[in-house]
Design a protein around this motif. Structure first.
Motif, mmCIF file in Angstrom:
data_model
loop_
_atom_site.group_PDB
_atom_site.id
_atom_site.type_symbol
_atom_site.label_atom_id
_atom_site.label_comp_id
_atom_site.label_asym_id
_atom_site.label_seq_id
_atom_site.Cartn_x
_atom_site.Cartn_y
_atom_site.Cartn_z
ATOM 1 N N ASP A 8 0.815 -1.225 0.000
ATOM 2 C CA ASP A 8 0.000 0.000 0.000
ATOM 3 C C ASP A 8 0.843 1.267 0.000
ATOM 4 O O ASP A 8 0.305 2.364 -0.094
ATOM 5 N N ASP A 9 2.163 1.122 0.097
ATOM 6 C CA ASP A 9 3.031 2.308 0.092
ATOM 7 C C ASP A 9 3.372 2.766 -1.326
ATOM 8 O O ASP A 9 4.023 3.792 -1.504
ATOM 9 N N GLU A 37 0.888 6.179 -2.997
ATOM 10 C CA GLU A 37 0.672 5.618 -1.658
ATOM 11 C C GLU A 37 -0.815 5.483 -1.322
ATOM 12 O O GLU A 37 -1.604 6.402 -1.561
ATOM 13 N N SER A 39 -1.770 4.037 1.888
ATOM 14 C CA SER A 39 -1.816 3.628 3.288
ATOM 15 C C SER A 39 -3.147 4.030 3.915
ATOM 16 O O SER A 39 -3.676 5.107 3.630
ATOM 17 N N ASN A 95 5.511 -3.132 4.608
ATOM 18 C CA ASN A 95 4.963 -1.823 4.954
ATOM 19 C C ASN A 95 5.868 -1.032 5.889
ATOM 20 O O ASN A 95 6.490 -1.583 6.786
ATOM 21 N N THR A 109 -2.097 -2.585 3.352
ATOM 22 C CA THR A 109 -1.165 -3.725 3.236
ATOM 23 C C THR A 109 -1.884 -5.032 3.571
ATOM 24 O O THR A 109 -1.782 -6.018 2.834
HETATM 25 MN MN MN Z 1 1.576 1.804 4.204
#
Ligand code: MN
Length: 258
Positions: A8-9, A37, A39, A95, A109
């Protein structure tokens, strides 16, 4: 072994590069990750906008596919339209920052791995417990070893592993523990500021309130220097309450006008 990697980054994050370096030694890796990103987007999926797939290169070498969507989108489109078959395992990360306790719910993530679990594919989410991680190498090694172990042991349908690695030099890691999701939650507030045009805006801030004090909890174990491995699933049913509610006279809810 065919391994699908996401995070997720974003596809340019150092964590995913280290994860790919580690997993390449044990299998055939395909990367499908968000272009930017994502997050804390949780398990969001994109329905009102189209998704685009672009090829992403690092130092002139093909690295993977970038998607302008969420982590869950990446797993869906990665399997349906890029791989066109199920991989043997999905690994999400590595992550920047802990994904333990309540953060499992918010984490993109974890959601990438959970999307794989929904599709009956074994999956691992892995995080390092610091937002300013400088070295993902040790976590990469853990990811590769655990991937090999999951491939051998298997996981029940709809179950995935959530892993948190303390951000410590390897010789200070105390060990590895199988844990449960902790109870810690955020004490949150919105900081109010004024933009250059005189309009107020709000920025979420907060502090994780510790609710756990023993090594059976994911957040506590990783904070104490242990690698934490938690099996999780997405069935949100409260089975204890399901039994208790049998004593409720639930029929009254629909018989109110009789
Ligand atoms: Mn993240």
């Amino acid at each position: 072994m065919k391994i699908l990697v996401s995070n997720d980054d974003g596809i340019t994050s150092p964590g995913i590069i280290e994860l790919v370096n580690a997993l390449k030694k044990i299998g055939e890796v395909t990367v499908v990750a968000p272009v930017s990103e994502q997050s804390a987007v949780g398990h969001a999926i994109t329905m009102k906008n189209p998704l685009r797939i672009t090829e992403h290169f690092v130092d002139g070498n093909f690295f993977g596919y970038a998607i302008d969507g969420t982590p869950a989108d990446c797993i869906k489109i990665g399997i349906k339209n890029i791989l066109k078959h199920k991989p043997d395992i999905v690994v999400s990360g590595i992550n920047n920052g802990s994904n333990a306790a309540i953060n499992i719910i918010y984490s993109g993530t974890v959601s990438a791995a959970r999307e794989a679990a929904i599709m009956d594919i074994p999956a691992i989410a892995i995080s390092v417990t610091n937002h300013l991680v400088t070295d993902f190498k040790f976590a990469g090694e853990i990811a590769a070893k655990l991937t090999t172990m999951v491939a051998k042991q298997g996981l029940p349908c709809e179950t995935m592993l959530n892993v948190n690695v303390p951000d410590l030099p390897q010789n200070q890691i105390k060990g590895i523990l199988i844990t449960q999701q902790g109870k810690s939650k955020w004490d949150e507030s919105f900081i109010e500021r004024t933009d250059p045009f005189g309009q107020k805006y709000y920025w979420l801030a907060g502090k994780l309130m510790e609710k756990d004090n023993d090594l059976t909890a994911d957040h506590f174990a990783s904070r104490e220097g242990y690698v934490s491995v938690t099996p999780i699933h997405f069935d949100l049913t409260d089975y204890k309450m399901l039994d208790e509610m049998k004593s409720w006279n639930i029929e009254e809810v629909i018989n109110v006008n009789k």
